[in-house]
Design a protein around this motif. Structure first.
Motif, PDB file in Angstrom:
ATOM      1  N   UNK A 176     -16.982   8.502   2.403  1.00  0.00           N
ATOM      2  CA  UNK A 176     -15.872   7.865   2.596  1.00  0.00           C
ATOM      3  C   UNK A 176     -14.809   7.823   1.380  1.00  0.00           C
ATOM      4  N   UNK A 177     -13.617   7.966   1.735  1.00  0.00           N
ATOM      5  CA  UNK A 177     -12.731   7.723   0.663  1.00  0.00           C
ATOM      6  C   UNK A 177     -11.751   6.865   0.738  1.00  0.00           C
ATOM      7  N   UNK A 178     -11.553   6.083  -0.500  1.00  0.00           N
ATOM      8  CA  UNK A 178     -10.795   4.706  -0.419  1.00  0.00           C
ATOM      9  C   UNK A 178      -9.059   5.063   0.017  1.00  0.00           C
ATOM     10  N   UNK A 179      -8.654   4.780   1.104  1.00  0.00           N
ATOM     11  CA  UNK A 179      -7.050   4.990   1.244  1.00  0.00           C
ATOM     12  C   UNK A 179      -6.495   3.855   0.745  1.00  0.00           C
ATOM     13  N   UNK A 180      -6.882   2.568   0.394  1.00  0.00           N
ATOM     14  CA  UNK A 180      -6.042   1.645  -0.088  1.00  0.00           C
ATOM     15  C   UNK A 180      -7.222   0.334  -0.496  1.00  0.00           C
ATOM     16  N   UNK A 181      -6.894  -0.302  -1.648  1.00  0.00           N
ATOM     17  CA  UNK A 181      -7.660  -1.001  -2.408  1.00  0.00           C
ATOM     18  C   UNK A 181      -6.973  -2.387  -2.319  1.00  0.00           C
ATOM     19  N   UNK A 182      -7.205  -3.444  -1.708  1.00  0.00           N
ATOM     20  CA  UNK A 182      -6.317  -4.686  -1.601  1.00  0.00           C
ATOM     21  C   UNK A 182      -5.807  -5.060  -3.032  1.00  0.00           C
ATOM     22  N   UNK A 183      -4.642  -5.345  -3.104  1.00  0.00           N
ATOM     23  CA  UNK A 183      -4.090  -5.993  -4.173  1.00  0.00           C
ATOM     24  C   UNK A 183      -4.249  -7.737  -4.270  1.00  0.00           C
ATOM     25  N   UNK A 184      -4.071  -8.414  -5.258  1.00  0.00           N
ATOM     26  CA  UNK A 184      -4.462  -9.642  -5.432  1.00  0.00           C
ATOM     27  C   UNK A 184      -3.737 -10.701  -4.030  1.00  0.00           C
ATOM     28  N   UNK A 185      -2.489  -9.958  -3.683  1.00  0.00           N
ATOM     29  CA  UNK A 185      -1.743 -10.801  -2.897  1.00  0.00           C
ATOM     30  C   UNK A 185      -1.873 -10.709  -1.242  1.00  0.00           C
ATOM     31  N   UNK A 186      -2.648  -9.831  -0.848  1.00  0.00           N
ATOM     32  CA  UNK A 186      -2.828  -9.736   0.509  1.00  0.00           C
ATOM     33  C   UNK A 186      -4.112  -8.980   0.812  1.00  0.00           C
ATOM     34  N   UNK A 187      -4.602  -9.171   2.127  1.00  0.00           N
ATOM     35  CA  UNK A 187      -5.839  -8.572   2.782  1.00  0.00           C
ATOM     36  C   UNK A 187      -5.319  -7.246   3.302  1.00  0.00           C
ATOM     37  N   UNK A 188      -6.143  -6.323   3.650  1.00  0.00           N
ATOM     38  CA  UNK A 188      -5.670  -5.029   4.323  1.00  0.00           C
ATOM     39  C   UNK A 188      -6.742  -4.838   5.318  1.00  0.00           C
ATOM     40  N   UNK A 189      -6.357  -4.620   6.486  1.00  0.00           N
ATOM     41  CA  UNK A 189      -7.147  -4.313   7.744  1.00  0.00           C
ATOM     42  C   UNK A 189      -6.092  -3.934   8.926  1.00  0.00           C
ATOM     43  N   UNK A 190      -6.779  -3.697  10.213  1.00  0.00           N
ATOM     44  CA  UNK A 190      -5.944  -3.132  11.271  1.00  0.00           C
ATOM     45  C   UNK A 190      -5.201  -1.980  11.161  1.00  0.00           C
ATOM     46  N   UNK A 191      -5.763  -1.087  10.288  1.00  0.00           N
ATOM     47  CA  UNK A 191      -5.016   0.450  10.042  1.00  0.00           C
ATOM     48  C   UNK A 191      -5.103   1.182  11.077  1.00  0.00           C
TER      49      UNK A 191
END
Length: 270
Positions: free
Chosen positions: A57-72
């Motif tokens: 697996x490769x990391x596409x996006x690592x969460x910044x402090x101000x938001x969650x990341x999902x439903x890609x």
């Protein structure tokens, strides 16, 4: 359907909502977020001889402090490199309400190790009108990006050049209904969009298209439906198949390639 191949695990850790699987020119893409909604991962590989062979697996996006990341969601550009659209989510822990933005990033190399800095697509007004049921659909047609987002009761699109993803033009597509109920598929230079629109007696399953020559077509309503009940495919001949659920059954309508209208409703299972 009487014999299924061996069950294969395609994620490397526990996952959150929104796992997606794509097949592009024989390459399998598995896109998913972790259980904490902090990272988006992408794995590629091949299916053959009853097995799935995937890269690390490769990391596409690592969460910044101000938001969650999902439903890609993902689309592949003309150069063969994937774009990934990610929904962010604020307000869960603070009690301030849902604020959901869309962010777009692009792979910078064939190994998928490096990704562009995520560009925010949605204006603040749309993000603040989002709900827990808001999400985005992504398509890339040669040099054009098309994104669809349901901001509460309105469906909007963002269209523009792959060279300027931060300058996409917003356009309202009218009313929206349902929860995550829209899907976009590109076939032969035309984007097909199936989604839920509001009707006099509940949600309607609707269809429209986008092309560079004509922009968005008028909306065509097909039937009444319910939440979480949308599926579509466009086969190699150009026939458009749309599936939708009611309270007691799954139904479908098909538009033959070259036809102006969808055929009659058919019931698959009751």
């Amino acid at each position: 359907g009487e014999l299924l191949q061996q069950l294969m695990k395609v994620t490397h850790e526990k996952v959150g909502p929104g796992l997606a699987l794509y097949d592009h020119t024989g390459i399998v893409y598995v896109l998913y977020g972790d259980a904490l909604k902090s990272r988006i991962y992408l794995r590629t590989g091949y299916v053959g001889e009853g097995a799935v062979t995937l890269t690390e697996p490769q990391v596409v996006l690592d969460r910044q402090e101000e938001f969650m990341a999902y439903f890609a969601t993902q689309a592949v550009g003309a150069d063969g490199l994937p774009w990934v659209l990610v929904r962010s989510f604020q307000g869960v822990t603070t009690g301030t309400g849902t604020v959901s933005h869309l962010w777009l990033t692009r792979a910078q190399d064939e190994e998928l190790r490096n990704w562009s800095n995520p560009v925010r697509i949605t204006p603040q007004a749309d993000a603040e009108r989002a709900t827990a049921g808001s999400s985005g659909s992504l398509a890339v047609l040669d040099e054009t990006i098309v994104i669809v987002f349901n901001a509460k009761d309105e469906l909007v699109s963002f269209v523009g050049s792959v060279e300027r993803p931060g300058k996409l033009v917003r356009q309202s597509l009218g009313g929206s209904a349902g929860i995550h109920d829209h899907i976009a598929i590109v076939r032969d230079g035309v984007l097909h969009l199936a989604y839920h629109a509001p009707g006099a007696h509940g949600s309607l399953i609707s269809h429209r298209t986008w092309s560079r020559e004509n922009g968005w077509s008028d909306r065509k309503d097909l039937a009444r439906t319910g939440d979480h009940a949308t599926a579509m495919t466009v086969d190699s001949a150009g026939n458009v198949w749309i599936f939708y659920g009611t309270g007691t059954s799954v139904k479908m309508r098909v538009k033959q390639a070259g036809a102006q209208f969808f055929g009659p409703e058919r019931c698959l299972v009751t």
